[in-house]
Design an enzyme around this catalytic site. Structure first.
Site, PDB file in Angstrom:
ATOM      1  CB  SER A 125     -25.174  37.971 -27.269  1.00  0.00           C
ATOM      2  OG  SER A 125     -24.992  36.447 -27.974  1.00  0.00           O
ATOM      3  CE1 TYR A 149     -30.307  36.317 -28.427  1.00  0.00           C
ATOM      4  CE2 TYR A 149     -27.758  36.058 -28.894  1.00  0.00           C
ATOM      5  CZ  TYR A 149     -29.165  35.821 -27.095  1.00  0.00           C
ATOM      6  OH  TYR A 149     -27.997  36.417 -26.944  1.00  0.00           O
ATOM      7  CE  LYS A 153     -29.363  40.023 -26.729  1.00  0.00           C
ATOM      8  NZ  LYS A 153     -30.003  40.083 -25.456  1.00  0.00           N
TER       9      LYS A 153
HETATM   10  N1  NAD Z   1     -26.408  32.810 -21.831  1.00  0.00           N
HETATM   11  C1  NAD Z   1     -26.030  33.034 -22.230  1.00  0.00           C
HETATM   12  O1  NAD Z   1     -25.034  32.204 -22.509  1.00  0.00           O
HETATM   13  C2  NAD Z   1     -25.786  34.605 -22.732  1.00  0.00           C
HETATM   14  C3  NAD Z   1     -24.703  34.529 -24.273  1.00  0.00           C
HETATM   15  C4  NAD Z   1     -25.042  35.737 -24.390  1.00  0.00           C
HETATM   16  C5  NAD Z   1     -26.189  37.263 -24.232  1.00  0.00           C
HETATM   17  N2  NAD Z   1     -27.003  36.745 -23.298  1.00  0.00           N
HETATM   18  C6  NAD Z   1     -27.895  37.710 -23.290  1.00  0.00           C
HETATM   19  O2  NAD Z   1     -27.785  38.046 -21.657  1.00  0.00           O
HETATM   20  C7  NAD Z   1     -29.327  37.659 -21.032  1.00  0.00           C
HETATM   21  C8  NAD Z   1     -29.560  36.932 -20.020  1.00  0.00           C
HETATM   22  O3  NAD Z   1     -29.339  35.315 -20.697  1.00  0.00           O
HETATM   23  P1  NAD Z   1     -29.478  34.370 -19.823  1.00  0.00           P
HETATM   24  O4  NAD Z   1     -29.264  33.149 -20.489  1.00  0.00           O
HETATM   25  O5  NAD Z   1     -29.751  34.599 -17.727  1.00  0.00           O
HETATM   26  O6  NAD Z   1     -31.191  34.043 -20.115  1.00  0.00           O
HETATM   27  P2  NAD Z   1     -32.836  33.205 -19.964  1.00  0.00           P
HETATM   28  O7  NAD Z   1     -33.832  32.605 -20.782  1.00  0.00           O
HETATM   29  O8  NAD Z   1     -31.814  32.756 -18.707  1.00  0.00           O
HETATM   30  O9  NAD Z   1     -33.343  34.583 -19.148  1.00  0.00           O
HETATM   31  C9  NAD Z   1     -33.486  35.553 -19.442  1.00  0.00           C
HETATM   32  C10 NAD Z   1     -35.236  35.859 -18.939  1.00  0.00           C
HETATM   33  O10 NAD Z   1     -36.231  37.059 -19.899  1.00  0.00           O
HETATM   34  C11 NAD Z   1     -36.995  36.834 -19.979  1.00  0.00           C
HETATM   35  N3  NAD Z   1     -38.179  37.016 -20.748  1.00  0.00           N
HETATM   36  C12 NAD Z   1     -37.920  36.753 -21.536  1.00  0.00           C
HETATM   37  N4  NAD Z   1     -39.187  37.445 -22.321  1.00  0.00           N
HETATM   38  C13 NAD Z   1     -39.916  38.371 -21.640  1.00  0.00           C
HETATM   39  C14 NAD Z   1     -40.568  39.042 -21.456  1.00  0.00           C
HETATM   40  N5  NAD Z   1     -41.337  39.502 -22.614  1.00  0.00           N
HETATM   41  N6  NAD Z   1     -40.837  40.187 -20.514  1.00  0.00           N
HETATM   42  C15 NAD Z   1     -40.238  39.722 -19.487  1.00  0.00           C
HETATM   43  N7  NAD Z   1     -39.054  38.885 -19.494  1.00  0.00           N
HETATM   44  C16 NAD Z   1     -38.955  38.074 -20.069  1.00  0.00           C
HETATM   45  C17 NAD Z   1     -37.459  35.018 -19.275  1.00  0.00           C
HETATM   46  O11 NAD Z   1     -38.800  34.321 -18.622  1.00  0.00           O
HETATM   47  C18 NAD Z   1     -36.114  34.764 -18.994  1.00  0.00           C
HETATM   48  O12 NAD Z   1     -36.242  34.373 -17.586  1.00  0.00           O
HETATM   49  C19 NAD Z   1     -30.129  37.430 -22.175  1.00  0.00           C
HETATM   50  O13 NAD Z   1     -30.102  38.799 -22.214  1.00  0.00           O
HETATM   51  C20 NAD Z   1     -29.254  37.106 -23.280  1.00  0.00           C
HETATM   52  O14 NAD Z   1     -29.922  37.084 -24.625  1.00  0.00           O
HETATM   53  C21 NAD Z   1     -26.714  35.032 -22.476  1.00  0.00           C
END
Ligand code: NAD
Length: 223
Positions: A125, A149, A153
């Site tokens: 991120s 967070y 990361k």
């Molecule tokens: N969406 C954004 O704006 C954004 C920005 C920067 C980084 N990210 C990163 O991208 C990735 C995906 O983001 P997203 O927006 O789809 O997030 P999201 O919250 O929609 O999806 C993350 C998924 O991980 C699952 N999860 C959490 N803990 C878990 C565990 N212990 N075991 C199994 N599954 C687990 C959750 O149930 C969820 O479905 C993440 O790593 C997030 O940190 C997202």
């Protein structure tokens, strides 16, 4: 090629899985099997040209990662994480899932042995960076995360680089910006309001901008 997606029920995980299922290939290589994993049951896709296994489990409990990599997936997308606001509210949960879980996953891959060296794609991120920002962020810009967070990361990125350097995996980390517009209800991401200020007015609702109007931020939008 066997692909494992951790966090497959999330916003990015669903988009990615749908695209892989539709294309049936990654780059020039045909997909022969997929495993979709999440702590929330991932949807079982209908009519696929290859076997798709869904696994509902917490990848960050001891022993879970070993089971997920036991059949040696060739490519692993590691998207499972809890978002910034939740990791800030619940210190233990944030470090357990975002850091300890990732380390356990990398170690599970390392210990498979027999020359196993998968491609692992990790979603980092822009939260690894902290303000004030220069006009453009270069590779030399310091990592000064402002939240737990971003710290988790940043540490994951270092682990990924070191485990790759040691030849245990072929890892790549992608620093995603805020993905807008997030469908459904607001989530616990600290940056969630960037989606809210677009989504709510489009639905005829009022949205609150909790930062000053001159704040600059990075967005990306899935098609
Ligand atoms: N969406 C954004 O704006 C954004 C920005 C920067 C980084 N990210 C990163 O991208 C990735 C995906 O983001 P997203 O927006 O789809 O997030 P999201 O919250 O929609 O999806 C993350 C998924 O991980 C699952 N999860 C959490 N803990 C878990 C565990 N212990 N075991 C199994 N599954 C687990 C959750 O149930 C969820 O479905 C993440 O790593 C997030 O940190 C997202």
């Amino acid at each position: 090629m066997h692909i494992l997606v951790l966090g497959a029920a999330g916003m990015v995980g669903r988009k990615l899985s749908e695209r892989l299922l539709r294309d049936g290939r990654l780059g020039k290589t045909d997909i022969t099997a997929m495993t979709l994993q999440d702590v929330v049951a991932p949807a079982q896709p209908a009519k696929t040209g290859f076997p798709v296994n869904t696994v509902t489990c917490d990848f960050a409990v001891p022993g879970a990662a070993e089971k997920l990599v036991a059949d040696r997936p060739d490519v692993i997308f590691h998207l499972a994480a809890i978002v910034s606001g939740e990791a800030e509210l619940d210190f233990d949960k944030g470090y357990r899932i975002n850091l300890d879980g990732t380390r356990m996953l990398l170690d599970a891959i390392r210990l498979v042995g027999g020359g196993y060296k998968p491609r692992i794609v990790f979603t980092s991120s822009i939260a690894v960076f902290g303000a004030p920002f220069p006009e453009a962020i270069s590779d030399e810009f310091f990592h000064t995360p402002l939240l737990s967070y971003g710290t988790q990361k940043a540490i994951d990125e270092l682990l990924l680089a070191d485990y790759s350097r040691r030849g245990f995996m072929d890892g790549i980390g992608i620093r995603l910006p805020t993905i807008c517009i997030r469908p459904g209800l607001p989530n616990k991401a600290a940056s969630g309001f960037f989606s809210n200020i677009l989504r709510e007015p489009l639905a005829g609702k009022e949205a609150v901008l909790p930062v000053s109007e001159d704040v600059r931020h990075w967005h990306a939008t899935p098609r």
